[in-house]
Design an enzyme around this catalytic site. Structure first.
Site, PDB file in Angstrom:
ATOM      1  N   ARG A 103       0.853  -1.198   0.000  1.00 30.97           N
ATOM      2  CA  ARG A 103       0.000   0.000   0.000  1.00 30.97           C
ATOM      3  C   ARG A 103       0.880   1.236   0.000  1.00 30.97           C
ATOM      4  NH1 ARG A 103      -3.751  -0.087   4.766  1.00 30.97           N
ATOM      5  NH2 ARG A 103      -5.034  -1.432   3.452  1.00 30.97           N
ATOM      6  N   ARG A 142      -4.228   2.326  17.544  1.00 32.65           N
ATOM      7  CA  ARG A 142      -5.026   1.798  16.431  1.00 32.65           C
ATOM      8  C   ARG A 142      -4.786   2.678  15.217  1.00 32.65           C
ATOM      9  NH1 ARG A 142      -9.535  -1.841  16.883  1.00 32.65           N
ATOM     10  NH2 ARG A 142      -9.369  -3.076  14.988  1.00 32.65           N
ATOM     11  N   LYS A 143      -5.305   2.284  14.077  1.00 36.36           N
ATOM     12  CA  LYS A 143      -5.122   3.101  12.871  1.00 36.36           C
ATOM     13  C   LYS A 143      -5.771   4.470  13.066  1.00 36.36           C
ATOM     14  CE  LYS A 143      -9.198   1.773  10.132  1.00 36.36           C
ATOM     15  NZ  LYS A 143      -9.644   1.219   8.846  1.00 36.36           N
ATOM     16  N   GLY A 155     -16.971  -6.089   2.094  1.00 42.56           N
ATOM     17  CA  GLY A 155     -17.048  -7.533   2.238  1.00 42.56           C
ATOM     18  C   GLY A 155     -17.326  -8.033   3.637  1.00 42.56           C
ATOM     19  N   CYS A 198     -14.391  -1.496   5.202  1.00 39.77           N
ATOM     20  CA  CYS A 198     -13.407  -0.785   4.386  1.00 39.77           C
ATOM     21  C   CYS A 198     -14.057  -0.086   3.186  1.00 39.77           C
ATOM     22  CB  CYS A 198     -12.328  -1.750   3.912  1.00 39.77           C
ATOM     23  SG  CYS A 198     -11.352  -2.462   5.254  1.00 39.77           S
ATOM     24  N   GLY A 199     -15.154  -0.640   2.689  1.00 41.00           N
ATOM     25  CA  GLY A 199     -15.869  -0.014   1.578  1.00 41.00           C
ATOM     26  C   GLY A 199     -16.842   1.067   1.996  1.00 41.00           C
TER      27      GLY A 199
END
Length: 512
Positions: free
Chosen positions: A71, A181-182, A433, A438-439
Site C-alpha cells: 500500500r 489503532r489506525k 465484504g 473498508c468499503g
C-alpha cells in the site's frame, strides 16, 4: 485522574498485538528486507509476517500465500505519470497475479508482489518521491484532501501543501511509531469536502473574518461501532495544522486504550475523558495559542464526482474525470493512463475517494483527441448513473475477512440493473465484504455488506443492505434495511429499492 496520567503499573496486561509491537517496531525491518526476501516468507515469525511488515506498507494475504500487497502513500491523491509507470511495471512482473486498486483514501494498493520484490521496489519508490511507510496497521493512514486541489474553480483553499506538511511531520523523526489503532486524517478545501468519517478532520472555517480550519475528531467505522466526527471546539490557522496533528497523535499514543482493541479508536478516548477534558489536554499538549470555535464551517454539500470534462480555475485548461470500475487497475491500463496524462495534460493525475482517476491540465484543443482514446471506452468520463458512484472494497479474492467477492459481484449486479432500470441521477452505492467496513457502506445512499443468509435450507453468500447515508449539509450514516439478501436475489431486491426510493423507471423488456 485522566487516562493520560494513570501509571503503567495500574494498567491491565497488554493485548497480544500490543506485546508484539512493543517488542519490535516494524520500521526496524527496513534494512533487513533484502535478507528476508532471500530467506522466504515462510521463515518469518507470525508477528513479523502479519503485523510488523505493515509498518513498511507490506501486507501478507492469507488467501494468496506467498503473494503480498503493497500500500502506497499518495498524499492528497496526487500521482505523476512517471510514478504510475513505475508501479505498473512492478505489478506487470507479477503476471496474472498482478493488479492494483484505487482505495477510498485516494491511494493505490499493488497486489501479487513477492517478498523478494520489496527491497529493490522500495529503493525505486524512494527515487521517485514515493513511500509506503506506515500505511497499514496501527499508523496514521494516507492523508486525504480535495482531489481537485489547485485546479478547482470552487476551491476555498489548496489542500496539497497542508496535506504534504502533515505527512512530513508524521513520517519525520518525531512522528508516532506505535499508535493504539489506525488513524485517519483529512483536510477539506472546498464546499463539498465531506470528511466526518475521519478520526481527525480539518474543515475550512472563518473566525472573525479570517480563513482557517475548524477541528473535528472521532469519526470511524468498525465492526462494533460507527461514528461521525464531532466538533472539538477549536479553530486553527493553516500553518498550525501539521504541528497540531502531531501533538494530537502523540497524546493518543500515550493515552489510547491498549488493552481492548475493540475500544481503541480515538472516539473511545474522547468518551472516556469527555470532550471538554480531552480538548483541554490537547491544548496543553500543543502548547501554541489556539482559538475557541463553535464548529461551523464552509462545507455545505455532498462531494462532486469529478467525472467528465470540467474547466479548471486556470483559463483554457480542463480536468477529465474517468470512472475506473470498482477502482481496479491492471498494468496495461495504468501505463495507458500515464501515457494519456503525458500526451494530453501535464503528466499529473489525481485519485479520488470514489476510486476514480482525473487527468488534469488538459488544454481545450486536446480534449477531442483525448475523449476519442480507446481507454476512455472502458474508463468512461460519462458512466451510467448506476456505475458512476459505485465504490467497493477488494472482497474475498484478496481479503480473508471478506465474506463475498465484492468487486465482481457488484459489477455483475450493476450490469444486470442497467438492463432493467433507468435512474434519473447517480446514486452512491458502497460495497464492503465484512463488518470492518473498508468499503464505507454507512456513507452510501445504498450500502451493502458481505454476510451469510439462508436460502432453500442452505447458508449462502449474502449482503446486508443499508439505506439513507448522506454526505450533504446534514450528514448521517446509513441504517440497516435488510439483514441478509442472498446474492442471487440482489438484482431483484435492488431493482425494487431503486424504483421505490430513487425514482428509477423500469425499462421495457427487450424483444425476443
Amino acid at each position: 485522574m485522566t487516562s493520560s496520567t494513570i501509571s503503567a503499573a495500574s494498567q491491565p496486561p497488554l493485548s497480544k498485538i500490543e506485546q508484539a509491537k512493543a517488542e519490535l517496531c516494524g520500521l526496524e525491518l527496513a534494512p533487513r528486507l533484502a535478507e528476508m526476501g532471500r530467506e522466504g516468507w515462510e521463515a518469518l515469525d507470525e508477528a513479523t509476517l502479519t503485523i510488523r511488515l505493515k509498518w513498511l506498507g507490506i501486507f501478507f494475504r492469507p488467501v494468496t500465500p506467498g503473494r503480498f500487497m503493497l500500500r502506497l502513500r499518495l498524499p492528497n491523491g496526487v500521482i505523476s505519470a512517471e510514478q504510475l509507470e513505475l508501479l505498473a511495471e512492478a505489478i506487470d512482473r507479477c503476471g496474472e497475479h498482478g493488479s492494483a486498486d484505487i482505495t477510498t483514501r485516494q491511494n493505490l494498493q499493488l497486489r501479487g508482489l513477492l517478498l523478494e520484490d520489496m527491497a529493490p521496489l522500495m529503493v525505486a519508490l524512494e527515487t521517485l518521491g514515493l513511500t509506503s511507510r506506515q500505511s497499514g496497521h496501527d499508523n496514521p493512514r494516507n492523508i486525504t484532501g480535495n482531489p481537485l486541489a489547485g485546479i478547482d474553480p470552487e476551491e476555498i483553499v489548496d489542500t496539497r501543501p497542508l496535506v504534504e506538511a502533515i505527512q512530513a511531520r508524521l513520517l519525520g523523526p518525531a512522528g508516532p511509531r506505535n499508535l493504539p489503532r489506525k488513524f485517519n486524517v483529512a483536510v477539506g478545501g472546498a464546499p463539498d469536502s465531506f470528511l466526518l468519517h475521519n478520526d481527525l478532520a480539518f474543515l475550512p472555517a472563518e473566525h472573525n473574518g479570517e480563513l482557517g480550519f475548524t477541528v473535528l475528531v472521532g469519526g470511524f467505522f468498525s465492526a462494533q461501532r460507527n461514528e461521525l466526527a464531532v466538533p472539538l471546539g477549536l479553530w486553527l490557522r493553516a500553518e498550525q495544522l501539521a504541528d497540531f496533528t502531531l501533538a494530537l497523535l502523540h497524546h493518543y499514543e500515550r493515552a489510547g486504550n491498549r488493552q481492548q482493541r475493540n475500544k481503541s479508536r480515538l472516539m473511545y478516548l474522547i468518551d472516556e475523558l469527555g470532550i471538554d477534558a480531552y480538548r483541554a489536554e490537547l491544548v496543553a499538549a500543543f502548547a501554541e495559542p489556539v482559538l475557541s470555535h463553535a464548529g461551523s464551517h464552509l462545507v455545505n454539500r455532498a462531494p462532486r464526482s469529478g467525472l467528465g470534462v470540467h474547466g479548471q480555475k486556470q483559463e483554457g485548461l480542463h480536468w477529465v474525470g474517468l470512472h475506473v470500475p470498482m477502482g481496479r487497475l491492471e498494468a496495461a491500463s495504468m501505463l495507458e493512463l500515464a501515457g494519456l496524462a503525458r500526451t494530453y495534460g501535464s503528466g499529473e493525475l489525481r485519485l479520488t475517494e470514489a476510486q476514480n482517476a482525473l487527468i488534469v491540465n488538459v488544454p481545450g484543443d486536446r480534449l477531442e483527441a483525448l475523449l476519442a482514446e480507446p481507454l476512455l471506452q472502458r474508463f468512461r468520463p460519462d458512466p451510467s448513473t448506476l456505475q458512476a458512484e459505485a465504490v467497493s472494497c477488494t472482497g474475498n479474492a484478496y481479503c480473508s475477512f471478506a465474506l463475498i467477492p465484492t468487486k465482481s459481484v457488484a459489477q455483475q449486479v450493476l450490469e444486470q440493473l442497467e438492463r432493467r432500470i433507468e435512474l434519473p441521477e447517480a446514486v452512491r452505492m458502497h460495497w464492503t465484504g465484512c463488518p470492518n467496513a473498508c468499503g464505507q457502506p454507512y456513507m452510501g445512499q445504498i450500502g451493502l455488506m458481505g454476510a451469510k443468509a439462508r436460502k432453500d435450507g442452505e447458508m449462502v453468500e449474502a449482503a446486508k443492505l443499508f439505506l439513507g447515508g448522506s454526505m450533504g449539509a446534514e450528514p448521517k450514516l446509513a441504517e440497516l434495511h435488510h439483514k441478509g439478501v442472498p446474492l442471487s436475489d440482489l438484482p431483484d431486491v435492488l431493482e425494487q429499492l431503486f424504483v421505490e426510493h430513487f425514482g428509477a423507471r423500469r425499462r421495457e423488456p427487450a424483444a425476443s
